[in-house]
Design a protein around this motif. Structure first.
Motif, PDB file in Angstrom:
ATOM      1  N   GLU A 114       0.762  -1.297  -0.074  1.00  0.00           N
ATOM      2  CA  GLU A 114      -0.077  -0.214  -0.063  1.00  0.00           C
ATOM      3  C   GLU A 114       0.877   1.120   0.002  1.00  0.00           C
ATOM      4  O   GLU A 114       1.779   1.306   0.573  1.00  0.00           O
ATOM      5  N   ARG A 115       0.358   2.378  -0.704  1.00  0.00           N
ATOM      6  CA  ARG A 115       1.149   3.495  -0.769  1.00  0.00           C
ATOM      7  C   ARG A 115       0.370   4.584   0.206  1.00  0.00           C
ATOM      8  O   ARG A 115      -0.849   4.487   0.271  1.00  0.00           O
ATOM      9  N   TYR A 116       1.128   5.174   1.032  1.00  0.00           N
ATOM     10  CA  TYR A 116       0.582   6.302   1.868  1.00  0.00           C
ATOM     11  C   TYR A 116       1.277   7.616   1.700  1.00  0.00           C
ATOM     12  O   TYR A 116       2.159   7.580   1.195  1.00  0.00           O
ATOM     13  N   PRO A 117       0.506   8.628   1.907  1.00  0.00           N
ATOM     14  CA  PRO A 117      -0.890   8.806   2.697  1.00  0.00           C
ATOM     15  C   PRO A 117      -1.930   8.581   1.710  1.00  0.00           C
ATOM     16  O   PRO A 117      -1.836   8.312   0.516  1.00  0.00           O
ATOM     17  N   ARG A 118      -3.345   8.212   2.348  1.00  0.00           N
ATOM     18  CA  ARG A 118      -4.461   7.856   1.399  1.00  0.00           C
ATOM     19  C   ARG A 118      -5.528   8.548   2.355  1.00  0.00           C
ATOM     20  O   ARG A 118      -5.486   8.373   3.641  1.00  0.00           O
ATOM     21  N   CYS A 119      -6.402   8.652   1.630  1.00  0.00           N
ATOM     22  CA  CYS A 119      -7.772   9.121   2.115  1.00  0.00           C
ATOM     23  C   CYS A 119      -8.803   7.767   2.026  1.00  0.00           C
ATOM     24  O   CYS A 119      -9.146   7.519   1.114  1.00  0.00           O
ATOM     25  N   VAL A 120      -9.343   7.313   3.107  1.00  0.00           N
ATOM     26  CA  VAL A 120     -10.002   5.924   3.179  1.00  0.00           C
ATOM     27  C   VAL A 120     -11.482   6.186   3.349  1.00  0.00           C
ATOM     28  O   VAL A 120     -12.359   5.413   2.771  1.00  0.00           O
ATOM     29  N   ALA A 121     -11.956   7.327   3.755  1.00  0.00           N
ATOM     30  CA  ALA A 121     -13.579   7.810   3.823  1.00  0.00           C
ATOM     31  C   ALA A 121     -13.623   9.421   3.960  1.00  0.00           C
ATOM     32  O   ALA A 121     -12.531   9.961   4.441  1.00  0.00           O
ATOM     33  N   GLY A 122     -14.871   9.659   4.145  1.00  0.00           N
ATOM     34  CA  GLY A 122     -15.241  10.952   4.377  1.00  0.00           C
ATOM     35  C   GLY A 122     -16.674  11.227   4.008  1.00  0.00           C
ATOM     36  O   GLY A 122     -17.074  10.417   3.144  1.00  0.00           O
ATOM     37  N   GLU A 123     -17.126  12.489   4.383  1.00  0.00           N
ATOM     38  CA  GLU A 123     -18.441  13.016   3.873  1.00  0.00           C
ATOM     39  C   GLU A 123     -18.288  14.291   3.614  1.00  0.00           C
ATOM     40  O   GLU A 123     -17.838  15.207   4.456  1.00  0.00           O
ATOM     41  N   ARG A 124     -19.237  14.806   2.678  1.00  0.00           N
ATOM     42  CA  ARG A 124     -19.120  15.975   2.342  1.00  0.00           C
ATOM     43  C   ARG A 124     -18.309  17.000   1.711  1.00  0.00           C
ATOM     44  O   ARG A 124     -17.272  16.786   2.399  1.00  0.00           O
ATOM     45  N   ALA A 125     -18.419  17.801   0.801  1.00  0.00           N
ATOM     46  CA  ALA A 125     -17.565  18.648   0.216  1.00  0.00           C
ATOM     47  C   ALA A 125     -17.032  19.665   1.391  1.00  0.00           C
ATOM     48  O   ALA A 125     -17.844  20.090   2.614  1.00  0.00           O
ATOM     49  N   CYS A 126     -15.648  19.884   1.384  1.00  0.00           N
ATOM     50  CA  CYS A 126     -15.014  20.962   2.056  1.00  0.00           C
ATOM     51  C   CYS A 126     -15.762  22.325   1.642  1.00  0.00           C
ATOM     52  O   CYS A 126     -15.969  22.824   0.490  1.00  0.00           O
ATOM     53  N   PRO A 127     -15.995  23.270   2.420  1.00  0.00           N
ATOM     54  CA  PRO A 127     -16.543  24.716   2.267  1.00  0.00           C
ATOM     55  C   PRO A 127     -15.546  25.424   1.497  1.00  0.00           C
ATOM     56  O   PRO A 127     -14.434  25.203   1.408  1.00  0.00           O
TER      57      PRO A 127
END
Length: 181
Positions: A114-127
């Motif tokens: 695996e390559r890091y860093p990574r984003c594995v989850a989230g919700e909603r757009a950033c303002p």
């Protein structure tokens, strides 16, 4: 010994509905690299100053004028100030004052392929940048939803074309994060 990975949950404070990300990054990252991970994962553009607070100590870019008492984030590794369960405060844009609650949810050995860093989850757009902080963003959301709102057209023109406050793609965030590796 295998490389240690920190799983952080990053939650934007005072914004409803909640905007959050779950990222995995090397424990050995210095706080300046953690800053860049947050910027890419959240969707900020890195236009403004920032700081971290851990156990009452503030870290960031040293202030040449000496007005802000910040320890240099380039000299501090994440694993030196945090462990599983640690809460950090990350503030971005001292005008709009976007506070982010960071929690070290887990610490584990890196997966070999695996390559890091990574984003594995989230919700909603950033303002969007420069909307006036959490309260300005709340006003923006109201105006965008209501086509009869007196500021609907004006505020719609200020937001990035196609902005959808409900949209978030962790794969796209990970693609941006790979530029840091």
């Amino acid at each position: 010994m295998p490389r240690q990975i920190y799983q952080l949950k990053v939650t934007l404070a005072d914004v409803l509905p909640t905007v959050w990300r779950r990222v995995e990054l090397p424990a050995a990252y210095t706080l300046d690299r953690v800053h860049r991970v947050i910027q890419h994962a959240m969707g900020w553009q890195d236009y403004h100053l920032h700081s971290f607070e851990v156990d009452g100590v503030q870290y960031g870019d040293p202030d040449p004028d000496g007005e802000l008492a910040l320890r240099d984030e380039l000299d501090v590794r994440l694993d030196a100030v945090a462990h599983k369960g640690t809460r950090l405060l990350y503030t971005y844009d001292f005008g709009d004052w976007w506070e982010h609650d960071l929690v070290v949810e887990d610490v584990f050995a890196a997966e070999p392929d695996e390559r890091y860093p990574r984003c594995v989850a989230g919700e909603r757009a950033c303002p969007p940048e420069d909307v006036g902080g959490a309260f300005g963003y709340a006003d923006l959301l109201v105006a965008l939803r209501d086509t009869q709102h007196p500021q609907h057209a004006e505020l719609r023109s200020l937001v990035i074309r196609g902005f959808d406050p409900e949209a978030f793609d962790p794969g796209r965030a990970t693609t941006l994060l790979r530029r840091l590796a």
